[in-house]
Scaffold this motif. Structure first.
Motif, mmCIF file in Angstrom:
data_model
loop_
_atom_site.group_PDB
_atom_site.id
_atom_site.type_symbol
_atom_site.label_atom_id
_atom_site.label_comp_id
_atom_site.label_asym_id
_atom_site.label_seq_id
_atom_site.Cartn_x
_atom_site.Cartn_y
_atom_site.Cartn_z
ATOM 1 N N PRO A 113 -3.206 -1.311 -3.785
ATOM 2 C CA PRO A 113 -2.669 -0.081 -3.200
ATOM 3 C C PRO A 113 -3.713 1.039 -3.281
ATOM 4 O O PRO A 113 -4.511 1.071 -4.206
ATOM 5 C CB PRO A 113 -1.475 0.265 -4.091
ATOM 6 C CG PRO A 113 -1.217 -0.954 -4.903
ATOM 7 C CD PRO A 113 -2.507 -1.688 -5.000
ATOM 8 N N SER A 114 -3.690 1.938 -2.325
ATOM 9 C CA SER A 114 -4.633 3.066 -2.309
ATOM 10 C C SER A 114 -6.037 2.552 -2.597
ATOM 11 O O SER A 114 -6.689 2.950 -3.552
ATOM 12 C CB SER A 114 -4.206 4.144 -3.309
ATOM 13 O OG SER A 114 -2.930 4.633 -2.965
ATOM 14 N N CYS A 141 -4.298 -4.753 1.263
ATOM 15 C CA CYS A 141 -4.432 -3.398 0.725
ATOM 16 C C CYS A 141 -3.602 -2.403 1.513
ATOM 17 O O CYS A 141 -3.098 -2.692 2.595
ATOM 18 C CB CYS A 141 -5.908 -2.973 0.716
ATOM 19 S SG CYS A 141 -6.695 -2.973 2.334
ATOM 20 N N CYS A 142 -3.500 -1.224 0.933
ATOM 21 C CA CYS A 142 -2.923 -0.045 1.570
ATOM 22 C C CYS A 142 -3.935 1.071 1.382
ATOM 23 O O CYS A 142 -4.617 1.134 0.361
ATOM 24 C CB CYS A 142 -1.606 0.367 0.908
ATOM 25 S SG CYS A 142 -0.306 -0.875 0.951
ATOM 26 N N PHE A 161 1.253 3.768 0.462
ATOM 27 C CA PHE A 161 1.788 2.774 -0.457
ATOM 28 C C PHE A 161 3.151 3.180 -1.002
ATOM 29 O O PHE A 161 4.005 2.331 -1.250
ATOM 30 C CB PHE A 161 0.820 2.526 -1.622
ATOM 31 C CG PHE A 161 1.378 1.599 -2.663
ATOM 32 C CD1 PHE A 161 1.613 0.260 -2.366
ATOM 33 C CD2 PHE A 161 1.694 2.057 -3.927
ATOM 34 C CE1 PHE A 161 2.152 -0.603 -3.311
ATOM 35 C CE2 PHE A 161 2.228 1.200 -4.888
ATOM 36 C CZ PHE A 161 2.459 -0.135 -4.573
ATOM 37 N N HIS A 209 2.726 5.610 -8.175
ATOM 38 C CA HIS A 209 2.172 4.350 -7.690
ATOM 39 C C HIS A 209 2.563 3.182 -8.597
ATOM 40 O O HIS A 209 2.931 2.113 -8.107
ATOM 41 C CB HIS A 209 0.648 4.451 -7.572
ATOM 42 C CG HIS A 209 0.198 5.053 -6.295
ATOM 43 N ND1 HIS A 209 0.355 6.383 -6.007
ATOM 44 C CD2 HIS A 209 -0.410 4.500 -5.229
ATOM 45 C CE1 HIS A 209 -0.132 6.632 -4.812
ATOM 46 N NE2 HIS A 209 -0.603 5.512 -4.314
ATOM 47 N N ALA A 252 4.839 0.029 -7.623
ATOM 48 C CA ALA A 252 4.328 -1.336 -7.775
ATOM 49 C C ALA A 252 5.359 -2.211 -8.481
ATOM 50 O O ALA A 252 5.569 -3.371 -8.103
ATOM 51 C CB ALA A 252 3.004 -1.331 -8.537
#
Length: 171
Positions: free
Chosen positions: A33-34, A58-59, A81, A105, A109
Protein backbone atom coordinates in the motif's frame (compact mmCIF):
# COMPACT_ATOMS: atom_id res chain seq x y z
CA UNK A 1 6.49 19.85 -4.57
CA UNK A 2 7.57 16.64 -2.89
CA UNK A 3 4.87 14.98 -0.80
CA UNK A 4 5.71 15.68 2.86
CA UNK A 5 4.95 12.03 3.75
CA UNK A 6 7.15 10.53 1.00
CA UNK A 7 10.10 8.75 2.61
CA UNK A 8 11.44 5.93 0.41
CA UNK A 9 12.31 2.88 2.51
CA UNK A 10 16.07 2.21 2.76
CA UNK A 11 17.21 -1.23 1.50
CA UNK A 12 18.63 -2.34 4.89
CA UNK A 13 15.23 -1.66 6.47
CA UNK A 14 13.40 -3.54 3.73
CA UNK A 15 15.76 -6.49 4.16
CA UNK A 16 14.96 -6.57 7.88
CA UNK A 17 11.23 -6.26 7.19
CA UNK A 18 11.01 -9.20 4.79
CA UNK A 19 13.71 -11.43 6.28
CA UNK A 20 11.22 -13.75 8.05
CA UNK A 21 9.37 -14.32 4.73
CA UNK A 22 12.27 -14.62 2.29
CA UNK A 23 12.31 -18.44 2.18
CA UNK A 24 8.80 -18.59 0.70
CA UNK A 25 8.67 -15.18 -0.98
CA UNK A 26 8.01 -16.84 -4.38
CA UNK A 27 4.79 -18.34 -3.04
CA UNK A 28 3.31 -15.11 -1.68
CA UNK A 29 0.73 -12.73 -3.11
CA UNK A 30 2.15 -9.42 -1.94
CA UNK A 31 0.57 -5.98 -1.64
CA UNK A 32 2.45 -2.76 -0.98
CA UNK A 33 0.00 0.00 0.00
CA UNK A 34 1.14 3.58 -0.65
CA UNK A 35 4.03 2.15 -2.63
CA UNK A 36 5.74 5.41 -3.54
CA UNK A 37 8.26 4.64 -6.27
CA UNK A 38 8.25 0.94 -5.41
CA UNK A 39 11.40 0.42 -3.36
CA UNK A 40 9.86 -2.38 -1.29
CA UNK A 41 8.47 -4.14 -4.37
CA UNK A 42 11.77 -3.67 -6.22
CA UNK A 43 13.64 -5.30 -3.34
CA UNK A 44 11.21 -8.21 -3.18
CA UNK A 45 11.25 -8.62 -6.96
CA UNK A 46 15.04 -8.84 -6.93
CA UNK A 47 14.82 -11.82 -4.57
CA UNK A 48 12.03 -13.72 -6.32
CA UNK A 49 12.08 -16.14 -9.19
CA UNK A 50 11.78 -14.00 -12.35
CA UNK A 51 8.53 -15.62 -13.44
CA UNK A 52 6.68 -14.92 -10.19
CA UNK A 53 6.36 -11.12 -10.56
CA UNK A 54 2.65 -11.35 -11.38
CA UNK A 55 1.91 -11.74 -7.65
CA UNK A 56 3.19 -8.24 -6.75
CA UNK A 57 0.52 -5.56 -6.33
CA UNK A 58 0.38 -2.01 -5.03
CA UNK A 59 -1.65 1.09 -4.35
CA UNK A 60 -0.38 4.64 -4.81
CA UNK A 61 -2.19 7.99 -4.64
CA UNK A 62 0.39 10.17 -6.41
CA UNK A 63 -0.34 9.97 -10.18
CA UNK A 64 3.32 10.35 -11.17
CA UNK A 65 4.45 7.64 -8.75
CA UNK A 66 1.56 5.38 -9.84
CA UNK A 67 2.74 5.79 -13.44
CA UNK A 68 6.29 4.92 -12.35
CA UNK A 69 5.01 1.76 -10.65
CA UNK A 70 2.97 0.76 -13.69
CA UNK A 71 6.02 1.41 -15.87
CA UNK A 72 7.98 -1.04 -13.73
CA UNK A 73 5.31 -3.64 -14.42
CA UNK A 74 3.58 -3.58 -11.03
CA UNK A 75 -0.18 -3.88 -10.91
CA UNK A 76 -1.54 -0.66 -9.38
CA UNK A 77 -4.89 -1.75 -7.96
CA UNK A 78 -6.04 1.53 -6.44
CA UNK A 79 -5.00 5.09 -5.81
CA UNK A 80 -6.34 5.41 -2.28
CA UNK A 81 -5.43 2.46 -0.09
CA UNK A 82 -7.71 3.70 2.70
CA UNK A 83 -10.79 3.15 0.49
CA UNK A 84 -9.38 0.10 -1.30
CA UNK A 85 -11.52 -3.05 -1.18
CA UNK A 86 -9.53 -5.88 -2.76
CA UNK A 87 -10.78 -8.35 -5.28
CA UNK A 88 -7.53 -10.29 -4.77
CA UNK A 89 -6.43 -12.37 -1.81
CA UNK A 90 -3.09 -11.32 -0.37
CA UNK A 91 -1.06 -13.26 2.15
CA UNK A 92 1.61 -10.63 2.76
CA UNK A 93 1.23 -6.87 3.06
CA UNK A 94 4.52 -4.99 3.36
CA UNK A 95 4.29 -1.28 3.95
CA UNK A 96 5.92 1.98 4.90
CA UNK A 97 2.77 4.11 5.09
CA UNK A 98 2.71 7.91 5.15
CA UNK A 99 3.84 9.12 8.58
CA UNK A 100 0.67 11.20 8.97
CA UNK A 101 -1.66 8.25 8.35
CA UNK A 102 0.29 5.21 9.56
CA UNK A 103 -2.33 4.13 12.08
CA UNK A 104 -5.10 4.38 9.45
CA UNK A 105 -3.08 2.37 6.94
CA UNK A 106 -2.24 -0.39 9.40
CA UNK A 107 -5.83 -0.65 10.64
CA UNK A 108 -7.07 -0.85 7.04
CA UNK A 109 -4.47 -3.51 6.26
CA UNK A 110 -5.94 -5.58 9.12
CA UNK A 111 -9.37 -5.17 7.53
CA UNK A 112 -8.38 -6.22 4.01
CA UNK A 113 -6.04 -9.12 4.87
CA UNK A 114 -8.06 -12.30 5.20
CA UNK A 115 -5.13 -14.57 6.08
CA UNK A 116 -1.41 -13.97 6.16
CA UNK A 117 1.04 -11.45 7.51
CA UNK A 118 1.44 -7.69 7.70
CA UNK A 119 4.83 -6.03 7.95
CA UNK A 120 4.56 -2.33 8.71
CA UNK A 121 7.08 0.40 9.38
CA UNK A 122 5.54 3.03 11.68
CA UNK A 123 6.52 6.27 13.30
CA UNK A 124 7.39 5.11 16.83
CA UNK A 125 5.11 7.75 18.35
CA UNK A 126 2.15 5.94 16.82
CA UNK A 127 2.95 3.06 19.18
CA UNK A 128 4.38 4.94 22.17
CA UNK A 129 1.61 7.51 22.41
CA UNK A 130 -1.80 5.83 22.19
CA UNK A 131 -3.79 8.99 22.80
CA UNK A 132 -6.50 8.50 20.14
CA UNK A 133 -9.15 5.82 19.86
CA UNK A 134 -7.56 4.55 16.65
CA UNK A 135 -4.15 4.22 18.29
CA UNK A 136 -5.73 2.43 21.25
CA UNK A 137 -7.47 0.03 18.85
CA UNK A 138 -4.17 -0.56 17.04
CA UNK A 139 -2.44 -1.28 20.36
CA UNK A 140 -5.14 -3.84 21.22
CA UNK A 141 -4.83 -5.52 17.81
CA UNK A 142 -1.05 -5.71 18.13
CA UNK A 143 -1.34 -7.12 21.65
CA UNK A 144 -3.93 -9.69 20.54
CA UNK A 145 -1.60 -10.82 17.74
CA UNK A 146 1.66 -11.29 19.58
CA UNK A 147 2.17 -7.91 21.14
CA UNK A 148 5.77 -7.33 20.14
CA UNK A 149 7.12 -4.03 18.86
CA UNK A 150 10.63 -3.62 17.56
CA UNK A 151 11.95 -0.09 18.02
CA UNK A 152 14.21 0.61 15.05
CA UNK A 153 15.37 4.14 15.83
CA UNK A 154 15.97 6.84 13.20
CA UNK A 155 16.33 4.52 10.17
CA UNK A 156 15.85 7.41 7.72
CA UNK A 157 18.81 9.38 9.07
CA UNK A 158 21.05 8.39 6.16
CA UNK A 159 18.30 7.60 3.66
CA UNK A 160 17.41 9.06 0.27
CA UNK A 161 15.14 11.51 2.10
CA UNK A 162 16.29 12.09 5.66
CA UNK A 163 14.54 12.55 8.96
CA UNK A 164 15.45 11.79 12.57
CA UNK A 165 12.00 10.36 13.34
CA UNK A 166 12.22 7.14 15.38
CA UNK A 167 10.55 4.21 13.65
CA UNK A 168 9.03 1.00 14.96
CA UNK A 169 7.80 -2.26 13.56
CA UNK A 170 5.07 -4.41 15.08
CA UNK A 171 6.28 -8.03 14.86
Amino acid sequence: MLNPDFYPTPSPVIRKMIEPYIKDIDNRHILEPSAGKGDILDYIKSRRHPYRDAALYCCESDPDLAATLAGKGYRVLAHDFLTFQPSHLFDLIVMNPPFSAGVDHLLHAWEVLQAGDIVCLLNAETIRNAYTEKRKLLSRIIEDNGGQIEMLGPVFRGAERTTDVDMSRPV
